[in-house]
Design an enzyme around this catalytic site. Structure first.
Site, PDB file in Angstrom:
ATOM      1  N   GLU A   1       0.828  -1.203   0.000  1.00  0.00           N
ATOM      2  CA  GLU A   1       0.000   0.000   0.000  1.00  0.00           C
ATOM      3  C   GLU A   1       0.865   1.256   0.000  1.00  0.00           C
ATOM      4  O   GLU A   1       0.521   2.258  -0.649  1.00  0.00           O
ATOM      5  CB  GLU A   1      -0.936  -0.004   1.210  1.00  0.00           C
ATOM      6  CG  GLU A   1      -1.999  -1.088   1.179  1.00  0.00           C
ATOM      7  CD  GLU A   1      -2.875  -0.989  -0.054  1.00  0.00           C
ATOM      8  OE1 GLU A   1      -3.459   0.083  -0.274  1.00  0.00           O
ATOM      9  OE2 GLU A   1      -2.967  -1.978  -0.805  1.00  0.00           O
TER      10      GLU A   1
ATOM     11  N   TRP B   1       1.993   1.763  -3.516  1.00  0.00           N
ATOM     12  CA  TRP B   1       0.932   2.391  -4.310  1.00  0.00           C
ATOM     13  C   TRP B   1       1.018   3.909  -4.188  1.00  0.00           C
ATOM     14  O   TRP B   1       0.823   4.646  -5.166  1.00  0.00           O
ATOM     15  CB  TRP B   1      -0.454   1.929  -3.835  1.00  0.00           C
ATOM     16  CG  TRP B   1      -1.017   0.726  -4.521  1.00  0.00           C
ATOM     17  CD1 TRP B   1      -1.121  -0.524  -4.004  1.00  0.00           C
ATOM     18  CD2 TRP B   1      -1.573   0.658  -5.851  1.00  0.00           C
ATOM     19  NE1 TRP B   1      -1.708  -1.369  -4.933  1.00  0.00           N
ATOM     20  CE2 TRP B   1      -1.996  -0.667  -6.057  1.00  0.00           C
ATOM     21  CE3 TRP B   1      -1.748   1.589  -6.868  1.00  0.00           C
ATOM     22  CZ2 TRP B   1      -2.584  -1.092  -7.252  1.00  0.00           C
ATOM     23  CZ3 TRP B   1      -2.345   1.186  -8.063  1.00  0.00           C
ATOM     24  CH2 TRP B   1      -2.753  -0.146  -8.239  1.00  0.00           C
TER      25      TRP B   1
ATOM     26  N   TRP C   1     -21.449  11.019 -19.300  1.00  0.00           N
ATOM     27  CA  TRP C   1     -21.947  10.794 -17.947  1.00  0.00           C
ATOM     28  C   TRP C   1     -23.384  11.299 -17.821  1.00  0.00           C
ATOM     29  O   TRP C   1     -23.831  12.156 -18.583  1.00  0.00           O
ATOM     30  CB  TRP C   1     -21.051  11.502 -16.940  1.00  0.00           C
ATOM     31  CG  TRP C   1     -19.615  11.056 -16.957  1.00  0.00           C
ATOM     32  CD1 TRP C   1     -18.552  11.725 -17.472  1.00  0.00           C
ATOM     33  CD2 TRP C   1     -19.109   9.827 -16.435  1.00  0.00           C
ATOM     34  NE1 TRP C   1     -17.401  10.998 -17.306  1.00  0.00           N
ATOM     35  CE2 TRP C   1     -17.705   9.828 -16.671  1.00  0.00           C
ATOM     36  CE3 TRP C   1     -19.667   8.722 -15.789  1.00  0.00           C
ATOM     37  CZ2 TRP C   1     -16.877   8.771 -16.281  1.00  0.00           C
ATOM     38  CZ3 TRP C   1     -18.843   7.679 -15.397  1.00  0.00           C
ATOM     39  CH2 TRP C   1     -17.467   7.699 -15.646  1.00  0.00           C
TER      40      TRP C   1
ATOM     41  N   ASN D   1     -10.709   2.301   3.466  1.00  0.00           N
ATOM     42  CA  ASN D   1     -10.274   2.146   2.075  1.00  0.00           C
ATOM     43  C   ASN D   1     -11.205   1.259   1.254  1.00  0.00           C
ATOM     44  O   ASN D   1     -11.493   1.560   0.094  1.00  0.00           O
ATOM     45  CB  ASN D   1      -8.850   1.586   2.020  1.00  0.00           C
ATOM     46  CG  ASN D   1      -8.300   1.594   0.612  1.00  0.00           C
ATOM     47  OD1 ASN D   1      -8.191   2.634  -0.010  1.00  0.00           O
ATOM     48  ND2 ASN D   1      -7.971   0.409   0.081  1.00  0.00           N
TER      49      ASN D   1
ATOM     50  N   TRP E   1     -16.593  10.713 -12.476  1.00  0.00           N
ATOM     51  CA  TRP E   1     -15.692  10.459 -11.352  1.00  0.00           C
ATOM     52  C   TRP E   1     -15.085  11.744 -10.806  1.00  0.00           C
ATOM     53  O   TRP E   1     -14.761  11.817  -9.610  1.00  0.00           O
ATOM     54  CB  TRP E   1     -14.574   9.502 -11.772  1.00  0.00           C
ATOM     55  CG  TRP E   1     -13.685   9.994 -12.887  1.00  0.00           C
ATOM     56  CD1 TRP E   1     -13.857   9.799 -14.221  1.00  0.00           C
ATOM     57  CD2 TRP E   1     -12.500  10.795 -12.759  1.00  0.00           C
ATOM     58  NE1 TRP E   1     -12.855  10.413 -14.934  1.00  0.00           N
ATOM     59  CE2 TRP E   1     -12.004  11.027 -14.070  1.00  0.00           C
ATOM     60  CE3 TRP E   1     -11.801  11.325 -11.679  1.00  0.00           C
ATOM     61  CZ2 TRP E   1     -10.847  11.776 -14.313  1.00  0.00           C
ATOM     62  CZ3 TRP E   1     -10.644  12.074 -11.910  1.00  0.00           C
ATOM     63  CH2 TRP E   1     -10.179  12.294 -13.220  1.00  0.00           C
TER      64      TRP E   1
ATOM     65  N   TRP F   1      -9.688   7.266  -7.573  1.00  0.00           N
ATOM     66  CA  TRP F   1     -10.935   7.495  -8.302  1.00  0.00           C
ATOM     67  C   TRP F   1     -10.839   7.000  -9.738  1.00  0.00           C
ATOM     68  O   TRP F   1     -11.785   6.390 -10.264  1.00  0.00           O
ATOM     69  CB  TRP F   1     -11.306   8.975  -8.259  1.00  0.00           C
ATOM     70  CG  TRP F   1     -12.158   9.276  -7.071  1.00  0.00           C
ATOM     71  CD1 TRP F   1     -11.770   9.760  -5.856  1.00  0.00           C
ATOM     72  CD2 TRP F   1     -13.562   9.041  -6.975  1.00  0.00           C
ATOM     73  NE1 TRP F   1     -12.835   9.856  -5.005  1.00  0.00           N
ATOM     74  CE2 TRP F   1     -13.965   9.427  -5.675  1.00  0.00           C
ATOM     75  CE3 TRP F   1     -14.533   8.569  -7.846  1.00  0.00           C
ATOM     76  CZ2 TRP F   1     -15.285   9.326  -5.234  1.00  0.00           C
ATOM     77  CZ3 TRP F   1     -15.845   8.471  -7.416  1.00  0.00           C
ATOM     78  CH2 TRP F   1     -16.213   8.842  -6.117  1.00  0.00           C
TER      79      TRP F   1
END
Length: 473
Positions: free
Chosen positions: A269, A272, A300, A338, A356, A379
């Protein structure tokens, strides 16, 4: 020394370099009006930063120094203070956000015009910019390949602490003319009714780390269950630099050497985090556009119904309990687990078909640990528009996600208390319960708790078509 995302003395690389290279070092923090002007007056993060500065001030005073705090634009304040103190150079930690890099270019130019230097040092990541590249000398776009290269490149010196404590004799006291510090009211803010639910400052950060260490070995098994104390809860301290990333990587590597799978998952993590900083540096367009450019063409949902759905999502009133619980946790505390971040992001983009970027912006306003790189990356991953993103056809089912990760409904009952009397079976999808079951739980759909704003199965088909039209081209 210009403190920014590194509100600590211990293991602070830019501070160490300033102390190592200079005879006299003044310490400064600027409340940036460019950033503050976009925030509500009760933003809990500003109060948290203010409390972090209290802690940093105490540490500096114990070392015979202090902290100069100013309110304004860094482009103006940094050169002005540098001139007032007659310093030769300004030291700071590198920042990778597009606006921050532009700010630093402007500050550097103004300092250079006065014959002063501006030095930036890596501090908030282990590897930055061009340190981890593929065989063609280009940035990685797939996390697993990046992670493997990251781990292969890692050496103990990459996470060795900067021994600031050995050089504090160079720290200078604050000149009397610069001792006055603006309070929250002076910069246009008020104490929030619901502050960040953890103590501020690097001293508190170390306590939070010590709290996590006994739980670290179970991180891989517990981190996905929001009702359990599985996460580290250190993200806000990483965001504001009250903890050193090097210290955390050292802790993880030490535990991994004894075979801890929890530590290995936690380290992943942290990698990341480096990955998303690297992506933002090399592909700054992701701040406003899809990493995968073809998805900028997604149509959208818009119009009155889309606005109602977005408001329901923001308020935690979608009719899907796990989604609503996650959004209410965010609204009430500024934190979101998370796993829930993934669930609510998938729901907004795939079930509601809403851009988003709107969800990303809402998180930016609410998250205590908001960080552009990680927030944008997360996102775009959930929306299937980013690098190494979740494939568009993998759409989280909010009911099965709820059943799997909050099986007894403990988390839902905490944040959606109107459903507390429902059984573990029905709490994940109240609208499926018989009328007498709802009545016994004192629930009236559309009054006590809303019906689902959309049908997941139908919404999934629409989402597949929306993405498929672009993917197939």
């Amino acid at each position: 020394m210009w403190f920014r995302r590194d509100l600590r003395m211990t293991d602070n690389r830019p501070l160490f370099q300033a102390l190592r290279q200079c005879e006299t070092v003044f310490c400064l923090f600027v409340f940036d009006t460019h950033i503050l002007s976009t925030l509500p007056p009760d933003d809990r993060r500003v109060a948290f930063i203010d409390a972090c500065l209290d802690d940093l001030q105490r540490q500096l005073q114990q070392a015979g120094s202090g902290l100069i705090v100013r309110h304004g634009t860094p482009q103006q304040m940094i050169p002005d203070i540098a001139q007032a103190l007659n310093v030769e150079a300004v030291f700071a930690g590198s920042d990778y956000e597009p606006q921050a890099k532009e700010r630093d270019r402007e500050v550097s130019a103004r300092l250079a015009a006065d014959n002063r230097e501006f030095f930036l040092f890596k501090d908030q990541v282990i590897f930055d910019t061009d340190e981890i590249l593929n065989g063609q000398g280009r940035p990685y776009k797939v996390f697993t390949a990046y992670k493997n290269a990251w781990l292969k490149a890692l050496r103990s010196e990459h996470y060795s602490a900067a021994p600031v404590e050995t050089l504090t004799c160079a720290l200078a006291p604050v000149p009397q003319a610069l001792t006055q510090r603006p309070c929250l009211k002076d910069i246009g803010f008020i104490p929030p009714a619901q502050p960040v639910p953890m103590a501020a400052g690097s001293s508190a950060a170390q306590e939070a780390l010590q709290d996590f260490l006994p739980r670290m070995n179970a991180y891989d098994a517990k981190r996905d269950f929001p009702a359990l104390r599985g996460p580290s809860y250190l993200s806000v301290h990483l965001r504001f630099g009250t903890l050193s990333i090097r210290q955390l990587v050292k802790v993880a590597c030490s535990a991994m050497s004894t075979g801890s799978q929890g530590a290995a998952t936690w380290l992943s993590e942290l990698i990341w985090r480096d990955f998303y900083f690297m992506i933002l540096h090399h592909f700054p367009q992701v701040a406003d556009h899809a990493f995968n450019a073809k998805y900028d063409a997604i149509e959208w949902e818009s119009g009155p119904q889309a606005e109602r759905h977005f408001l329901a999502w923001c308020q935690g009133k979608t009719g899907y309990p796990i989604v609503d619980a996650g959004m209410r946790q965010l609204n009430q505390t500024g934190y979101m687990h998370n796993r829930l971040r993934m669930i609510v992001a998938s729901f907004l983009t795939k079930d509601l078909g809403i851009d988003w970027k709107r969800g990303e912006h809402y998180f930016a306003l609410k998250l205590n640990d908001f960080d552009l790189a990680a927030n944008n990356g997360g996102w775009q991953w959930a929306a299937s528009t980013g690098c190494d993103a979740q494939p568009y056809f993998r759409i989280f089912n909010p009911i099965t996600q709820s059943q799997k990760f909050d099986p007894d409904g403990k988390f839902i009952r905490r944040y959606v208390p109107e459903l507390a009397a429902l059984s573990d079976k029905h709490i994940h999808a109240p609208w499926t319960a018989a009328d007498h079951v709802l009545a016994a739980a004192q629930i009236e759909l559309d009054t006590t708790y809303p019906r689902p704003v959309v049908d997941h199965k139908a919404a999934r088909r629409i989402a597949l078509a929306r993405y498929g039209e672009l993917t197939d081209k």
